[in-house]
Design a protein around this motif. Structure first.
Motif, mmCIF file in Angstrom:
data_model
loop_
_atom_site.group_PDB
_atom_site.id
_atom_site.type_symbol
_atom_site.label_atom_id
_atom_site.label_comp_id
_atom_site.label_asym_id
_atom_site.label_seq_id
_atom_site.Cartn_x
_atom_site.Cartn_y
_atom_site.Cartn_z
ATOM 1 N N ALA A 1 12.639 -10.791 7.716
ATOM 2 C CA ALA A 1 12.613 -11.580 6.483
ATOM 3 C C ALA A 1 11.667 -10.989 5.439
ATOM 4 N N HIS A 2 10.666 -10.248 5.897
ATOM 5 C CA HIS A 2 9.702 -9.649 4.971
ATOM 6 C C HIS A 2 10.048 -8.201 4.624
ATOM 7 N N GLY A 3 11.234 -7.754 5.002
ATOM 8 C CA GLY A 3 11.720 -6.459 4.545
ATOM 9 C C GLY A 3 11.561 -5.292 5.490
ATOM 10 N N ALA A 4 11.120 -5.537 6.723
ATOM 11 C CA ALA A 4 10.995 -4.447 7.693
ATOM 12 C C ALA A 4 12.346 -4.123 8.330
ATOM 13 N N ILE A 5 12.502 -2.896 8.765
ATOM 14 C CA ILE A 5 13.667 -2.497 9.560
ATOM 15 C C ILE A 5 13.330 -2.829 11.009
ATOM 16 N N VAL A 6 14.020 -3.772 11.603
ATOM 17 C CA VAL A 6 13.666 -4.275 12.927
ATOM 18 C C VAL A 6 14.618 -3.715 13.974
ATOM 19 N N LYS A 7 14.052 -3.165 15.026
ATOM 20 C CA LYS A 7 14.816 -2.682 16.173
ATOM 21 C C LYS A 7 14.220 -3.299 17.433
ATOM 22 N N ARG A 8 14.990 -3.284 18.493
ATOM 23 C CA ARG A 8 14.523 -3.880 19.751
ATOM 24 C C ARG A 8 14.407 -2.810 20.828
ATOM 25 N N GLU A 9 13.304 -2.859 21.572
ATOM 26 C CA GLU A 9 13.104 -1.977 22.728
ATOM 27 C C GLU A 9 12.990 -2.843 23.969
ATOM 28 N N PRO A 10 13.995 -2.816 24.860
ATOM 29 C CA PRO A 10 13.995 -3.714 26.020
ATOM 30 C C PRO A 10 13.042 -3.314 27.140
ATOM 31 N N ARG A 11 12.635 -2.048 27.198
ATOM 32 C CA ARG A 11 11.711 -1.616 28.247
ATOM 33 C C ARG A 11 10.292 -2.040 27.862
ATOM 34 N N GLN A 12 9.689 -2.871 28.690
ATOM 35 C CA GLN A 12 8.393 -3.461 28.341
ATOM 36 C C GLN A 12 7.286 -2.419 28.383
ATOM 37 N N GLY A 13 6.405 -2.485 27.414
ATOM 38 C CA GLY A 13 5.245 -1.596 27.405
ATOM 39 C C GLY A 13 5.167 -0.800 26.114
ATOM 40 N N LYS A 14 3.948 -0.655 25.586
ATOM 41 C CA LYS A 14 3.763 0.028 24.308
ATOM 42 C C LYS A 14 4.195 1.486 24.373
ATOM 43 N N GLY A 15 3.919 2.149 25.498
ATOM 44 C CA GLY A 15 4.327 3.542 25.635
ATOM 45 C C GLY A 15 5.837 3.699 25.524
ATOM 46 N N ASN A 16 6.578 2.779 26.124
ATOM 47 C CA ASN A 16 8.040 2.820 26.028
ATOM 48 C C ASN A 16 8.506 2.639 24.589
ATOM 49 N N VAL A 17 7.828 1.759 23.862
ATOM 50 C CA VAL A 17 8.187 1.536 22.465
ATOM 51 C C VAL A 17 7.930 2.785 21.632
ATOM 52 N N VAL A 18 6.764 3.384 21.795
ATOM 53 C CA VAL A 18 6.411 4.571 21.019
ATOM 54 C C VAL A 18 7.372 5.721 21.343
ATOM 55 N N ARG A 19 7.724 5.878 22.605
ATOM 56 C CA ARG A 19 8.679 6.927 22.980
ATOM 57 C C ARG A 19 9.985 6.777 22.210
ATOM 58 N N GLN A 20 10.507 5.546 22.171
ATOM 59 C CA GLN A 20 11.773 5.323 21.487
ATOM 60 C C GLN A 20 11.638 5.486 19.982
ATOM 61 N N MET A 21 10.520 5.044 19.424
ATOM 62 C CA MET A 21 10.268 5.256 17.996
ATOM 63 C C MET A 21 10.307 6.741 17.643
ATOM 64 N N SER B 1 0.813 -1.220 0.000
ATOM 65 C CA SER B 1 0.000 0.000 0.000
ATOM 66 C C SER B 1 0.847 1.271 0.000
ATOM 67 N N LEU B 2 2.019 1.220 0.645
ATOM 68 C CA LEU B 2 2.926 2.374 0.714
ATOM 69 C C LEU B 2 4.334 1.932 0.324
ATOM 70 N N PRO B 3 4.551 1.652 -0.940
ATOM 71 C CA PRO B 3 5.869 1.146 -1.349
ATOM 72 C C PRO B 3 6.997 2.138 -1.113
ATOM 73 N N GLU B 4 6.675 3.430 -1.015
ATOM 74 C CA GLU B 4 7.713 4.441 -0.803
ATOM 75 C C GLU B 4 8.084 4.618 0.667
ATOM 76 N N ALA B 5 7.362 3.962 1.567
ATOM 77 C CA ALA B 5 7.571 4.165 3.006
ATOM 78 C C ALA B 5 8.635 3.215 3.555
ATOM 79 N N ALA B 6 9.307 3.668 4.616
ATOM 80 C CA ALA B 6 10.189 2.792 5.392
ATOM 81 C C ALA B 6 9.355 2.175 6.508
ATOM 82 N N ILE B 7 9.440 0.868 6.657
ATOM 83 C CA ILE B 7 8.606 0.163 7.639
ATOM 84 C C ILE B 7 9.488 -0.285 8.799
ATOM 85 N N TYR B 8 9.166 0.207 9.992
ATOM 86 C CA TYR B 8 9.931 -0.096 11.192
ATOM 87 C C TYR B 8 9.103 -0.983 12.116
ATOM 88 N N VAL B 9 9.681 -2.102 12.510
ATOM 89 C CA VAL B 9 9.073 -2.965 13.514
ATOM 90 C C VAL B 9 9.947 -2.918 14.754
#
Length: 314
Positions: free
Chosen positions: A51-71, A28-36
């Motif tokens: 394997a499906h082409g996403a840019i994968v990073k790891r956030e060790p602090r548990q919780g969605k809010g912590n992930v969004v902050r780092q993103m 749907s958005l071929p021009e976008a960078a996809i971060y997981v």
């Protein structure tokens, strides 16, 4: 669309759905960078996403809010599209969410699952609809803005919104925090109706209805206190004054009738309650001055980030 777009996908144990989510957004958005951002998954979420082409990073602090902050801290883009990795939101609606941002008509767009009834039809988890309605009502009551869907995990933002958003939540309160921040800071908001679909079989929600619901209500109270301290402490003062009157009025009436104050404990209690009300009003007035000062500083930071973005495109 020539501007850079980043698709942000916070994930925890989504190996069943993440491949489809990444593939759908690449289509749907071929021009976008996809971060997981993998949040300590114990399954193969990260490996599948990579394997499906996403840019994968790891956030060790548990919780969605912590992930969004780092993103928000890590990723540089002109427009950001945030979506859950559970395949409940349609990638086909991505351009509709981005369009008001690119046209300069919105700072945040919200994927609205409720107004077309798709959430009610697909989601059979008890109290989720009630919780969403309660949060919507509280935000409308406190801030005067009626969201169509306040708890949705499908949103888009421009760069200025993201880079001036102080993420304080650690967990699922992040959606409420984003909504309140947008309303309190008077960002331009556009609701975009989307077709919601429930999780596929085998995929489980990480949201605890009552535990996370309580955290959301506490987050609303905390943000209300910080953003509108005079109103927050004004309500507390009202309660103290009302209780003081309930306890104190009979004492005053009896004094005028007899010239005596036989209910001395009631007199002390009424005096204490009214004094607490006065202290609450004073605290609210002081903190309101501080909040206005912080708001001025935040507005200047918004100007700085906007100028920085303009210079990038000059």
């Amino acid at each position: 669309m020539t501007d850079r777009i980043a698709v942000l996908i916070p994930c925890y144990n989504e190996e069943i759905t993440i491949a489809k989510v990444v593939d759908d957004f690449k289509r749907s958005l071929p021009e976008a960078a996809i971060y997981v951002y993998d949040n300590n998954s114990t399954d193969a979420t990260a490996e599948i996403a990579r394997a499906h082409g996403a840019i994968v990073k790891r956030e060790p602090r548990q919780g969605k809010g912590n992930v969004v902050r780092q993103m928000f801290r890590d990723i540089e883009a002109d427009y950001y599209l945030m979506v859950d990795g559970d395949d409940t939101y349609p990638a086909e609606a991505a351009r509709e969410l981005l369009a008001p941002l690119i046209a300069g008509e919105a700072d945040m767009t919200v994927g609205d699952r409720l107004s077309n009834g798709s959430y009610g039809e697909e989601n059979d988890r008890a109290f989720h609809g009630f919780g969403n309605d309660l949060v919507r009502w509280l935000i409308k009551f406190i801030y005067g803005y009626a969201f169509d869907d306040v708890m949705t995990g499908y949103r888009a933002f421009n760069r200025t919104f993201v880079k001036t958003m102080p993420v304080l939540s650690s967990g699922f309160q992040i959606e409420t925090e984003l909504s309140i921040h947008a309303v309190d800071k008077r960002w331009r908001i556009v609701d975009v109706p989307i077709e919601y679909r429930d999780r596929p079989e085998g995929s489980e929600s990480k949201l605890s209805t009552f535990e996370d619901g309580a955290k959301v209500l506490m987050a609303i109270a905390s943000l209300f206190r910080e953003s509108k301290p005079f109103a927050f402490f004004g309500w507390i003062a009202f309660v103290f004054f009302a209780l003081g009157l309930i306890v104190g009025v009979p004492v005053v009436l009896e004094f005028f009738q007899t010239g005596l104050v036989p209910k001395f404990p009631s007199t002390v209690l009424a005096t204490g309650l009214v004094s607490c009300g006065a202290l609450a009003i004073t605290a609210g007035a002081i903190l309101d001055t501080v909040a206005k000062s912080h708001r001025k500083m935040w507005e200047l930071e918004v100007y700085r980030v906007q100028q920085e973005s303009m210079h990038k495109h000059a």
